[in-house]
Write an enzyme that holds these catalytic residues in place. Structure first.
Site, PDB file in Angstrom:
ATOM      1  N   HIS A  75      52.338  12.157  -9.328  1.00  0.00           N
ATOM      2  CA  HIS A  75      53.496  13.281  -9.180  1.00  0.00           C
ATOM      3  C   HIS A  75      53.236  14.218 -10.354  1.00  0.00           C
ATOM      4  CE1 HIS A  75      55.809  11.513  -6.127  1.00  0.00           C
ATOM      5  NE2 HIS A  75      55.400  10.378  -6.349  1.00  0.00           N
ATOM      6  N   CYS A  77      51.070  12.710  -3.742  1.00  0.00           N
ATOM      7  CA  CYS A  77      51.278  11.404  -3.386  1.00  0.00           C
ATOM      8  C   CYS A  77      51.120  11.031  -1.875  1.00  0.00           C
ATOM      9  CB  CYS A  77      52.842  11.015  -3.964  1.00  0.00           C
ATOM     10  SG  CYS A  77      53.031   9.340  -4.018  1.00  0.00           S
ATOM     11  N   GLU A 136      55.075  16.825 -10.918  1.00  0.00           N
ATOM     12  CA  GLU A 136      56.496  17.346 -11.152  1.00  0.00           C
ATOM     13  C   GLU A 136      57.105  16.224 -12.139  1.00  0.00           C
ATOM     14  OE1 GLU A 136      57.282  14.719  -7.523  1.00  0.00           O
ATOM     15  OE2 GLU A 136      55.483  16.046  -8.389  1.00  0.00           O
TER      16      GLU A 136
END
Length: 196
Positions: free
Chosen positions: A175, A77, A177
Site C-alpha cells: 500500500h 494490493c 498510500e
C-alpha cells in the site's frame, strides 16, 4: 493532470485520495465510464476478496474498459492481484491482463497470515526510481510468484512479486498510500514518469 481512483466499492479509497491531496494532485473517485475515459492516469485499489472485486466491476460494467484501456493504470494490493488470470481465493477468474495466478502463501508454521508490516523491496525499474531497497507497508495473505512481469520483489518466508508491469499496466502488492515518504515517491514516479 486528470487522476481517477476507480471506485470498486471494496477499497479504502479515502486514504489514497488523501495521499494524492498531500502531494498536490486533485484526484476524482469514480466508477463513471466517462470519467475513466477522460483520465490521464488511473488507480485501481482493492481490499477484500477477488470475487467481490470482480463482481463489483462486472456490475459497474467496467470489465471491458479495464481490459482494453491504454491509459497508465496502477493496481494496488488486490487491485494488482486481479490484473492476473486467476486467484486461488474462492477460485476466482480475474481480468487476464497479465498471465499469472494469485495464490495463498505457502509458509512454514513460524510465519503467520496475513503478512502484515514493513518489508524491503528490491527493484531497478523506473517506477522505483530512487527506491531500490526502500521499505513499504504490506497487508495480504495471497501473493504472486516471481514471473516474467515482476519488476520488484520482496520476501516473507518465500520471495514473491512486490510489483508487476506490462505495457500500460502496473501493480504493487503493498500500500503506497500507507508507506510514508517511500510510498509517496512511488506514486509521484507513476504520475510523472509511467506511460503506455
Amino acid at each position: 493532470m486528470k487522476l481517477v481512483i476507480i471506485d470498486t466499492a471494496c477499497a479504502n479509497l479515502a486514504s489514497l485520495k488523501f495521499c494524492l491531496d498531500r502531494l498536490g494532485f486533485e484526484a476524482k473517485i469514480s466508477r463513471d465510464l466517462k470519467d475513466l475515459e477522460n483520465a490521464d492516469k488511473l488507480f485501481l485499489p482493492g481490499v477484500g476478496t477477488a470475487a467481490k472485486a470482480m463482481s463489483n466491476l462486472e456490475s459497474f460494467n467496467l470489465i471491458d474498459f479495464l481490459k482494453n484501456t491504454k491509459k497508465p493504470l496502477l493496481g494496488i494490493c488486490l487491485g494488482m492481484q486481479i490484473l492476473g488470470d486467476f486467484s486461488e481465493e474462492l477460485d476466482q477468474k480475474t481480468l487476464g491482463i497479465m498471465p499469472f495466478k494469485t495464490q495463498k502463501f505457502d509458509l512454514l508454521k513460524e510465519y503467520s497470515l496475513p503478512h502484515m508490516g514493513w518489508n524491503e523491496v528490491s527493484s531497478t525499474h523506473p517506477l522505483f526510481k530512487g527506491l531500490n531497497g526502500a521499505y513499504f507497508y504490506f497487508v495480504h495473505s495471497y501473493c504472486i510468484a516471481l514471473n516474467d512481469y515482476t519488476i520488484a520483489s520482496s520476501e516473507y518466508g518465500v520471495k514473491f512479486s512486490a510489483s508487476l508491469a506490462k505495457d500500460n499496466f502496473y501493480g504493487v502488492q503493498f500500500h503506497p498510500e500507507r508507506s510514508g515518504e517511500a510510498g509517496e515517491e512511488l506514486i509521484l514516479n507513476f504520475i510523472k514518469d509511467m506511460t503506455c
